[in-house]
Design an enzyme around this catalytic site. Structure first.
Site, PDB file in Angstrom:
ATOM      1  N   ARG A 202       9.776 -10.406   6.328  1.00 44.79           N
ATOM      2  CA  ARG A 202      10.367  -9.089   6.589  1.00 44.79           C
ATOM      3  C   ARG A 202      11.520  -9.174   7.585  1.00 44.79           C
ATOM      4  O   ARG A 202      11.438  -9.896   8.564  1.00 44.79           O
ATOM      5  CB  ARG A 202       9.308  -8.133   7.166  1.00 44.79           C
ATOM      6  CG  ARG A 202       8.197  -7.848   6.207  1.00 44.79           C
ATOM      7  CD  ARG A 202       7.476  -6.590   6.536  1.00 44.79           C
ATOM      8  NE  ARG A 202       6.817  -6.631   7.839  1.00 44.79           N
ATOM      9  CZ  ARG A 202       5.786  -5.840   8.151  1.00 44.79           C
ATOM     10  NH1 ARG A 202       5.326  -4.982   7.272  1.00 44.79           N
ATOM     11  NH2 ARG A 202       5.234  -5.918   9.341  1.00 44.79           N
TER      12      ARG A 202
ATOM     13  N   LYS B  95       0.818  -1.222   0.000  1.00 45.31           N
ATOM     14  CA  LYS B  95       0.000   0.000   0.000  1.00 45.31           C
ATOM     15  C   LYS B  95       0.857   1.280   0.000  1.00 45.31           C
ATOM     16  O   LYS B  95       0.622   2.190  -0.786  1.00 45.31           O
ATOM     17  CB  LYS B  95      -0.908  -0.042   1.227  1.00 45.31           C
ATOM     18  CG  LYS B  95      -1.860   1.107   1.324  1.00 45.31           C
ATOM     19  CD  LYS B  95      -2.769   0.939   2.522  1.00 45.31           C
ATOM     20  CE  LYS B  95      -1.971   0.819   3.821  1.00 45.31           C
ATOM     21  NZ  LYS B  95      -2.796   1.115   5.011  1.00 45.31           N
TER      22      LYS B  95
ATOM     23  N   ARG C 274      -3.950  -9.738  13.531  1.00 44.64           N
ATOM     24  CA  ARG C 274      -4.005  -8.509  12.726  1.00 44.64           C
ATOM     25  C   ARG C 274      -4.806  -8.724  11.443  1.00 44.64           C
ATOM     26  O   ARG C 274      -5.552  -7.851  11.018  1.00 44.64           O
ATOM     27  CB  ARG C 274      -2.582  -8.018  12.389  1.00 44.64           C
ATOM     28  CG  ARG C 274      -1.770  -7.635  13.622  1.00 44.64           C
ATOM     29  CD  ARG C 274      -0.733  -6.587  13.311  1.00 44.64           C
ATOM     30  NE  ARG C 274       0.307  -7.003  12.377  1.00 44.64           N
ATOM     31  CZ  ARG C 274       1.411  -7.667  12.734  1.00 44.64           C
ATOM     32  NH1 ARG C 274       1.612  -8.021  13.991  1.00 44.64           N
ATOM     33  NH2 ARG C 274       2.314  -7.984  11.827  1.00 44.64           N
TER      34      ARG C 274
ATOM     35  N   ARG D 285     -11.275   5.038   9.228  1.00 45.68           N
ATOM     36  CA  ARG D 285     -11.202   3.732   9.879  1.00 45.68           C
ATOM     37  C   ARG D 285     -12.543   3.246  10.390  1.00 45.68           C
ATOM     38  O   ARG D 285     -12.689   2.074  10.701  1.00 45.68           O
ATOM     39  CB  ARG D 285     -10.225   3.782  11.063  1.00 45.68           C
ATOM     40  CG  ARG D 285      -8.824   4.148  10.647  1.00 45.68           C
ATOM     41  CD  ARG D 285      -7.809   3.657  11.620  1.00 45.68           C
ATOM     42  NE  ARG D 285      -8.043   4.116  12.983  1.00 45.68           N
ATOM     43  CZ  ARG D 285      -7.123   4.025  13.944  1.00 45.68           C
ATOM     44  NH1 ARG D 285      -5.941   3.515  13.678  1.00 45.68           N
ATOM     45  NH2 ARG D 285      -7.389   4.446  15.145  1.00 45.68           N
TER      46      ARG D 285
ATOM     47  N   ARG E  70      10.867  -8.371  13.200  1.00 49.23           N
ATOM     48  CA  ARG E  70      10.220  -7.592  14.257  1.00 49.23           C
ATOM     49  C   ARG E  70       9.481  -8.533  15.192  1.00 49.23           C
ATOM     50  O   ARG E  70       8.923  -9.541  14.736  1.00 49.23           O
ATOM     51  CB  ARG E  70       9.205  -6.615  13.653  1.00 49.23           C
ATOM     52  CG  ARG E  70       9.807  -5.473  12.889  1.00 49.23           C
ATOM     53  CD  ARG E  70       8.682  -4.637  12.297  1.00 49.23           C
ATOM     54  NE  ARG E  70       9.199  -3.496  11.563  1.00 49.23           N
ATOM     55  CZ  ARG E  70       9.680  -3.555  10.331  1.00 49.23           C
ATOM     56  NH1 ARG E  70       9.706  -4.712   9.704  1.00 49.23           N
ATOM     57  NH2 ARG E  70      10.127  -2.464   9.739  1.00 49.23           N
TER      58      ARG E  70
END
Ligand code: ZN
Length: 216
Positions: free
Chosen positions: A123, A14, A167, A89, A156
């Site tokens: 990642r 995004k 999530r 949101r 992370r």
């Protein structure tokens, strides 16, 4: 003037897509996440507020997000338009936003959950300089070592399968009602985000009749 909302789950690219669109068409890329990060880094009053909320393990509430976005849009530095990322949101924010700003459309980057997991779990972050890597799309030259500063690359803490599953679920729950509102009122272009950055960018442009990319 061109005004877009961009939506997409983590790992959908995004930020990259919004930036390409904004840079090339002289739009302002308004990213709520970036605004918060900037304020935290520069120790502003807002930054302190955000830091406090995050330290308590809570999410930044909708009212604060809305205040930040209103303030940002009130600067009117977006002569050619904007791409907004991270807002609205909630259903109420979406209704308000669509009534206030004449949005051209909503870019909805669609990435299947299994691709989200694959991408996010790949990642890595340099512990020393903060450079981002991705073992699929952007591998370091030497495994586990930063190309720039030779620091150690780590995942992370929040990028683990259990936290990610939460999530992903939250994203779908939050997003579904918003997409429904946008679909009633505006043009929603759902774009297949499994493809390359260039292909995704050119699909977005085709769907909204935008000029092709000058350079990529
Ligand atoms: Zn580094």
């Amino acid at each position: 003037m061109r005004k877009f909302i961009i939506m997409g789950i983590q790992g959908s690219g995004k930020g990259t897509q919004a930036k390409l669109l904004a840079d090339d068409l002289d739009l302002e890329h308004i990213s709520v996440g970036d605004i918060f990060r900037w304020n935290v880094q520069h120790h502003t009053k807002l930054g302190a507020q955000v830091k406090r909320i995050m330290a308590s393990g809570k999410l930044v509430d909708d009212a604060l997000v809305e205040a930040v976005v209103r303030d940002r849009l009130a600067r009117h530095d977006w002569n050619f338009g904007f791409v907004i990322d991270g807002f609205p949101r909630t259903a109420r924010q979406a209704e308000f936003f669509l009534e206030t700003y004449d949005i051209d459309g909503v870019i909805n980057l669609d990435l299947p959950d299994e691709d989200v997991t694959r991408r996010v779990l790949a990642r890595r972050l340099c512990q020393q300089c903060g450079m981002d890597y991705n073992l699929i799309a952007h591998r370091p030259i030497r495994e586990g070592v930063c190309d720039i500063c030779q620091g150690d690359l780590v995942a992370r803490a929040e990028d683990n399968p259990a936290a990610l599953a939460v999530r992903v679920k939250d994203y779908h729950e939050e997003t579904k009602p918003l997409i429904a509102i946008f679909e009633r009122k505006e043009f929603v272009a759902t774009i297949d985000a499994t493809r390359s950055v260039e292909e995704v960018q050119s699909s977005i442009r085709q769907r909204f009749g935008l000029p092709p990319m000058k350079s990529i």
